[in-house]
Scaffold this active site. Structure first.
Site, PDB file in Angstrom:
ATOM      1  N   THR A  64      40.302  39.574  39.512  1.00 61.99           N
ATOM      2  CA  THR A  64      40.782  40.562  38.547  1.00 61.99           C
ATOM      3  C   THR A  64      40.166  40.394  37.164  1.00 61.99           C
ATOM      4  OG1 THR A  64      42.694  39.172  38.041  1.00 61.99           O
ATOM      5  CG2 THR A  64      42.991  40.868  39.740  1.00 61.99           C
ATOM      6  N   CYS A  65      39.332  39.394  36.983  1.00 60.63           N
ATOM      7  CA  CYS A  65      38.687  39.120  35.700  1.00 60.63           C
ATOM      8  C   CYS A  65      37.450  40.012  35.542  1.00 60.63           C
ATOM      9  CB  CYS A  65      38.311  37.642  35.631  1.00 60.63           C
ATOM     10  SG  CYS A  65      37.188  37.207  34.305  1.00 60.63           S
ATOM     11  N   SER A  66      37.375  40.759  34.449  1.00 56.25           N
ATOM     12  CA  SER A  66      36.244  41.674  34.247  1.00 56.25           C
ATOM     13  C   SER A  66      34.924  40.913  34.094  1.00 56.25           C
ATOM     14  CB  SER A  66      36.485  42.570  33.031  1.00 56.25           C
ATOM     15  OG  SER A  66      36.602  41.795  31.859  1.00 56.25           O
TER      16      SER A  66
END
Length: 114
Positions: free
Chosen positions: A12-14
């Site tokens: 979920t980390c950009s």
């Protein structure tokens, strides 16, 4: 590059997603490890920190609420806290052999691949 490339990331980390895209575009083969599904051990995190050649506090996400009570903690206490709460770990970390790079910004992975 002869050593296997491994990226330690959070889906979920950009920044992790951007780094993964750059790795895919590079054509290099790599393994992706979601360290929320495959948790890091204290030993593995120590190994990554050694390969990064950074002080422990440099891979601590200081803006995380759980980091606020670690200001006086020892390196061992910080590592233990990061293993127990992976949100405290800066990411993504890309490794190849004895080298590792904290890929923030994601484009730094391209220099690492050279």
């Amino acid at each position: 590059m002869t050593d296997k490339i491994v990226i330690y990331q959070k889906p979920t980390c950009s920044k992790c997603r951007a780094t993964l895209s750059l790795l895919k575009e590079s054509g290099e083969e790599f393994e992706s490890i979601n360290y929320y599904e495959t948790p890091l051990t204290v030993g593995k995190l120590r190994e990554l920190i050694q390969k990064l050649n950074l002080p422990v506090r440099d891979i601590l996400r200081k803006d995380e609420p759980a980091a606020h009570n670690l200001s006086a903690a020892s390196d061992d206490e910080i590592i233990k806290a990061m293993v127990e709460n992976p949100d405290l770990i800066q990411r993504p970390i890309v490794v190849s052999g004895n080298r590792a790079k904290l890929c923030r910004p994601p484009e730094t992975v391209m220099d690492f691949l050279k």
